[in-house]
Design a protein around this motif. Structure first.
Motif, short mmCIF file in Angstrom:
data_model
loop_
_atom_site.label_atom_id
_atom_site.label_comp_id
_atom_site.label_asym_id
_atom_site.label_seq_id
_atom_site.Cartn_x
_atom_site.Cartn_y
_atom_site.Cartn_z
N ILE A 229 -5.54 1.06 1.92
CA ILE A 229 -5.77 1.26 3.35
C ILE A 229 -7.27 1.44 3.53
O ILE A 229 -7.82 2.54 3.36
CB ILE A 229 -4.98 2.48 3.86
CG1 ILE A 229 -3.49 2.27 3.57
CG2 ILE A 229 -5.23 2.68 5.35
CD1 ILE A 229 -2.62 3.47 3.89
N SER A 230 -7.94 0.35 3.84
CA SER A 230 -9.40 0.34 3.82
C SER A 230 -9.91 -0.89 4.55
O SER A 230 -9.22 -1.92 4.59
CB SER A 230 -9.90 0.31 2.37
OG SER A 230 -11.29 0.04 2.31
N PRO A 231 -11.12 -0.84 5.09
CA PRO A 231 -11.71 -2.06 5.66
C PRO A 231 -12.14 -3.07 4.60
O PRO A 231 -12.51 -4.19 4.95
CB PRO A 231 -12.94 -1.52 6.41
CG PRO A 231 -12.71 -0.06 6.57
CD PRO A 231 -11.92 0.36 5.38
N GLN A 232 -12.08 -2.70 3.30
CA GLN A 232 -12.52 -3.60 2.24
C GLN A 232 -11.35 -3.88 1.28
O GLN A 232 -10.74 -2.95 0.76
CB GLN A 232 -13.65 -2.98 1.42
CG GLN A 232 -14.91 -2.69 2.19
CD GLN A 232 -15.97 -2.15 1.26
OE1 GLN A 232 -16.64 -2.88 0.54
NE2 GLN A 232 -16.14 -0.83 1.26
N ARG A 233 -11.11 -5.15 1.02
CA ARG A 233 -10.06 -5.52 0.07
C ARG A 233 -10.40 -5.06 -1.34
O ARG A 233 -9.54 -4.62 -2.10
CB ARG A 233 -9.86 -7.04 0.08
CG ARG A 233 -8.74 -7.51 -0.86
CD ARG A 233 -8.38 -8.96 -0.63
NE ARG A 233 -9.53 -9.83 -0.73
CZ ARG A 233 -9.60 -11.05 -0.20
NH1 ARG A 233 -8.57 -11.51 0.49
NH2 ARG A 233 -10.68 -11.79 -0.33
N GLY A 234 -11.67 -5.12 -1.72
CA GLY A 234 -12.07 -4.76 -3.07
C GLY A 234 -11.98 -3.29 -3.39
O GLY A 234 -12.23 -2.89 -4.53
N ASP A 235 -11.61 -2.46 -2.42
CA ASP A 235 -11.48 -1.03 -2.71
C ASP A 235 -10.27 -0.71 -3.56
O ASP A 235 -10.12 0.43 -4.00
CB ASP A 235 -11.43 -0.24 -1.39
CG ASP A 235 -12.82 0.10 -0.88
OD1 ASP A 235 -13.79 -0.06 -1.63
OD2 ASP A 235 -12.94 0.52 0.28
N LEU A 236 -9.40 -1.69 -3.76
CA LEU A 236 -8.31 -1.54 -4.73
C LEU A 236 -8.14 -2.90 -5.39
O LEU A 236 -7.52 -3.80 -4.82
CB LEU A 236 -7.02 -1.07 -4.06
CG LEU A 236 -6.04 -0.28 -4.94
CD1 LEU A 236 -5.02 0.45 -4.10
CD2 LEU A 236 -5.36 -1.16 -5.96
N ASP A 237 -8.70 -3.03 -6.57
CA ASP A 237 -8.87 -4.34 -7.19
C ASP A 237 -7.67 -4.72 -8.06
O ASP A 237 -7.77 -4.87 -9.27
CB ASP A 237 -10.16 -4.33 -8.02
CG ASP A 237 -10.57 -5.74 -8.45
OD1 ASP A 237 -10.04 -6.70 -7.87
OD2 ASP A 237 -11.40 -5.86 -9.37
N ILE A 238 -6.53 -4.86 -7.40
CA ILE A 238 -5.30 -5.37 -8.04
C ILE A 238 -4.80 -6.50 -7.15
O ILE A 238 -4.63 -6.33 -5.94
CB ILE A 238 -4.23 -4.27 -8.17
CG1 ILE A 238 -4.70 -3.19 -9.16
CG2 ILE A 238 -2.90 -4.86 -8.60
CD1 ILE A 238 -4.76 -3.62 -10.60
N ASP A 239 -4.53 -7.65 -7.75
CA ASP A 239 -4.27 -8.86 -6.97
C ASP A 239 -3.12 -8.70 -5.98
O ASP A 239 -3.20 -9.17 -4.84
CB ASP A 239 -3.98 -10.04 -7.91
CG ASP A 239 -5.23 -10.51 -8.63
OD1 ASP A 239 -6.34 -10.18 -8.15
OD2 ASP A 239 -5.10 -11.16 -9.68
#
Length: 778
Positions: A229-239
């Motif tokens: 839950i974030s404005p950035q996808r890379g804040d949780l780097d699991i595909d």
């Protein structure tokens, strides 16, 4: 004394081991120069440690004591302001005499509260050469000073958690589950603010072996559903992690809506709310609209957070449908009303019945550094005592209110139920940390920085803080002195070998303070008759005695120093000691230390403060600036300034690894493709980022992993104004951030609350001079 320094090889040639906040390393030295640094037995080494040789031996070292020229000529009325002056080299004797004179003058004319002891950050992983401990020990011996309290990292958390859970923020961190426990016992992990792997590269006191990336993969492979839950996808780097693209600063609204949906569906844990919590009925009255006529349901939050209401209702069903852990990164509380999302996260976990369940509930600050996700234990590891003598207590100021203090002597502020009065600061002594990196609204800080008569700085490099000082004393870096490192979660003590000599005339902080203490008449009390290396050995021996008394024996110092590390034989902790689990088991026998003895979903204490910006229960309060406000009409992009991947805060920005991440020499700014197209911005363009507080240049990176309406400019680019208070040429986001307390409760930083506009910069590019020494007079 005998054996004045631990035995070590010739500093001009050899292979050495050292420990840092980001890992352990092997250091190869030839001809007195560092030739290579490589990770030591770490399968997931931090990228920060790569290609580090340019850092310690590169340009920009402070090589001699330096004094601002106008200040040297006339301390009472310097001709030029700080940050716009030349420097004059002086001898150590002259520099130390000046410092001692100024400390005596400040004490005699204005009193000890007129001296601010500034120190912050991650200066060294060492237990002895720890800048904050050194400067505070010295200033205490010199007669006292005004200190600061709390942390830029989690000031709001530090204040709200004790009121709600009756435990300190640090104690909460000790109770967090491990990656292994999450993989085994959790079905759904909701990560507010994500779990960014780059943050887990570092740990206070060091990292022995990195495990965060593999820990997260372990959870995914075990079938844990991961929701970022974030404005950035890379804040949780699991595909295959779900990405919920929430608007910045609206996490509280989403949490409150989830709490309402769980209650409205009848899926709440009524027994836990009744027996283990207070104030649930007041919170429900607010959520249901009984207090203000606004129902805080999924449709309401969808409009605030700019996500589908169906997504919110689906998350609410899944939260109660399995074993759920709610994590909240420190980033989401570094904004206006930053106390609210952490309070709301606790309320959500309580309502859904997960609070106090093994390895479930809430994990505030999980993933913010490496120790979260690893087993943490309190151990009797010695550090340098900061008390030299007993003195009358001087009230500390909240750490993020430095500019307020300097600009408003005598002003009163509210702080966690108290009234504080800002002292009239005459002298700032800064050792460790870089306020011209981590403070908000740097143009305002520049103005505030002109107020004291004298600013003294210990520095290894010509940072902006050094360039805005009056007296700059050159000090050694970690590879130039011996020490012992111990990470917060570690079961190891690690050697930090001095691999090379300090360059030029640099000395370690301790040597500087010892000579100053001599001039001020308390050298014996400050040093206790020990050299720096004797202190290192003393701290190890003290630690060894404490561990032995606790049934955890470790080898003697000579064995440790030769081996490079020792493993502490740790007993398994009793997980039943979790106060929330004990509360759930028997509320009468195991009360919390809150006034009610229960989880305070409504706090009578906070309510009694009558703060308009922090009510008595979790509440959605509009931030001063956000994408749903009228301010977005002028500045339609929300600026995020998270921690970088290529350095630790502002450290190592001049090293190769950070330099290679720049775009045309500027800090990269990540822009959503739609926002870039609307502004005719292409990858590699230099852009101007601006608002009413300031402006900076940055290099554009077009990134679909950033939600529209958001730009990401990582913290830590060294502040580099073209002229004082003007355009920053290098890309420091804190020329744009908001210098306001989170609320009257915590007075924490609100750097995550900032709206900006971005445009392509087509003018002549100013050079980046951030790493260059200032001009010198002879």
């Amino acid at each position: 004394m005998q054996n004045p320094r631990p035995a070590r090889p010739d500093v001009h040639h050899g292979v050495f081991t050292t420990a840092t906040h980001w890992g352990r390393y092997r250091v190869v030295v030839k001809g007195g120069e560092i030739r290579w640094i490589s990770p030591l037995d770490d399968p997931e080494p931090a990228t920060i440690g790569y290609r580090r040789t340019s850092y310690d031996q590169g340009r920009g070292r402070v090589l001699r004591p330096m004094v601002r020229t106008s200040y040297l000529q006339n301390r009472d009325a310097p001709a030029r302001p700080r940050g716009d002056d030349t420097f004059t080299p002086v001898s150590w004797e002259r520099a130390l005499d000046l410092v001692a004179e100024e400390i005596k003058r400040a004490h005699n004319t204005r009193g000890p509260s007129s001296i601010f002891g500034g120190s912050y950050g991650w200066a060294s992983a060492g237990r002895f050469h720890h800048a904050q401990s050194q400067v505070h020990r010295f200033l205490n011996g010199a007669g006292g000073y005004t200190p600061s309290i709390d942390s830029y990292s989690y000031a709001a958390m530090a204040r709200i958690v004790p009121h709600v859970l009756g435990t300190s923020a640090n104690e909460h961190l000790l109770s967090l589950p491990t990656w292994e426990e999450i993989a085994e016992h959790v079905d759904l992990l909701l990560a507010f603010g994500g779990l960014p792997a780059k943050n887990a590269q570092v740990n206070p006191g060091g990292v022995h072996v990195h495990r965060s990336r593999s820990g997260l993969r372990m959870c995914a492979e075990a079938g844990v559903e991961l929701v970022n839950i974030s404005p950035q996808r890379g804040d949780l780097d699991i595909d295959d992690a779900q990405w919920v693209r929430v608007r910045p600063n609206t996490d509280t609204a989403l949490m409150l809506a989830l709490t309402y949906e769980v209650w409205a569906a009848g899926d709440h844990d009524a027994e836990f709310l009744r027996e283990c919590c207070v104030g649930a009925e007041d919170l429900v009255a607010y959520l249901s609209g009984a207090l203000d006529g606004v129902v805080k349901d999924a449709s309401w939050a969808a409009a605030v957070c700019d996500i589908p209401d169906a997504t919110i209702r689906d998350l609410a069903r899944r939260i109660v449908g399995g074993r759920t852990l709610i994590t909240a990164s420190w980033s989401i509380q570094r904004g206006d009303h930053g106390e609210q999302p952490f309070w709301a996260a606790i309320a959500l976990a309580a309502m859904a019945g997960h609070l106090g369940r093994p390895h479930r509930g809430v994990a505030l600050g999980f993933g913010t550094h490496h120790s979260t996700g690893a087993r943490q234990r309190k151990l009797p590891v010695a550090s340098l005592p900061q008390k030299v003598r007993e003195l009358p207590e001087i009230a500390p100021i909240p750490v993020a209110r430095i500019a307020d203090m300097l600009l408003g002597p005598g002003q009163e502020i509210d702080f966690d139920g108290r009234r504080l009065t800002f002292p009239d600061i005459d002298l700032v002594y800064w050792c460790g940390g870089n306020p011209f990196h981590h403070h908000q609204d740097l143009n305002r800080l520049v103005e505030a920085w002109q107020q004291p008569r004298t600013i003294i700085v210990h520095e290894s490099f010509w940072t902006a803080t050094a360039k805005h000082a009056d007296i700059v004393l050159p000090v050694s870096a970690y590879l130039e002195r011996n020490d012992v490192a111990f990470g917060r979660h570690e079961s190891h003590l690690s050697v930090m070998h001095a691999a090379v000599d300090p360059p030029g005339e640099a000395r370690d902080d301790y040597a500087v303070f010892a000579d100053l203490a001599d001039r001020l008449g308390f050298r014996r009390e400050f040093t206790e008759g020990r050299s720096a290396d004797e202190w290192v050995r003393h701290l190890y021996d003290t630690t060894r005695d404490g561990l032995a008394a606790a049934g955890m024996p470790i080898p003697d110092f000579r064995t440790f120093w030769a081996a490079g590390e020792v493993t502490i034989p740790l007993p398994e902790p009793d997980r039943r000691a979790d106060p929330l689990a004990l509360l759930r088991e028997d509320p009468m026998r195991n009360p919390l230390t809150t006034p009610s003895g229960k989880v305070e979903l409504t706090s009578a204490t906070i309510e009694s403060f009558a703060y308009d910006d922090c009510p008595g229960h979790p509440t959605w309060l509009e931030p001063k600036e956000w994408l749903g406000s009228t301010a977005a009409e002028r500045f339609p992009l929300h600026l995020l300034s998270p921690q970088p991947r290529t350095r630790l805060h502002s450290q190592y920005d001049q090293a190769d690894h950070s330099a290679e991440s720049k775009v045309r020499g500027r800090e990269p700014i990540h822009v959503n493709p739609d926002d870039a197209t609307a502004r005719h911005i292409r990858a590699g363009d230099v852009v101007r980022v601006f608002n009413d507080r300031g402006q900076c240049l940055a290099g554009a990176v077009v990134d679909p992993g950033v939600r529209s309406g958001v730009v990401v400019l990582h913290a830590g680019a060294w502040y580099d104004p073209v002229e004082p208070g003007g355009l920053d040429a290098h890309g420091n986001p804190n020329v744009l951030t908001f210098d306001k307390g989170t609320s009257k409760l915590a007075q924490g930083p609100s750097s995550g609350t900032a709206l900006v506009q971005v445009e392509r910069f087509d003018g002549p590019l100013p050079p980046v001079r951030a790493f260059d020494p200032p001009a010198q007079d002879t």
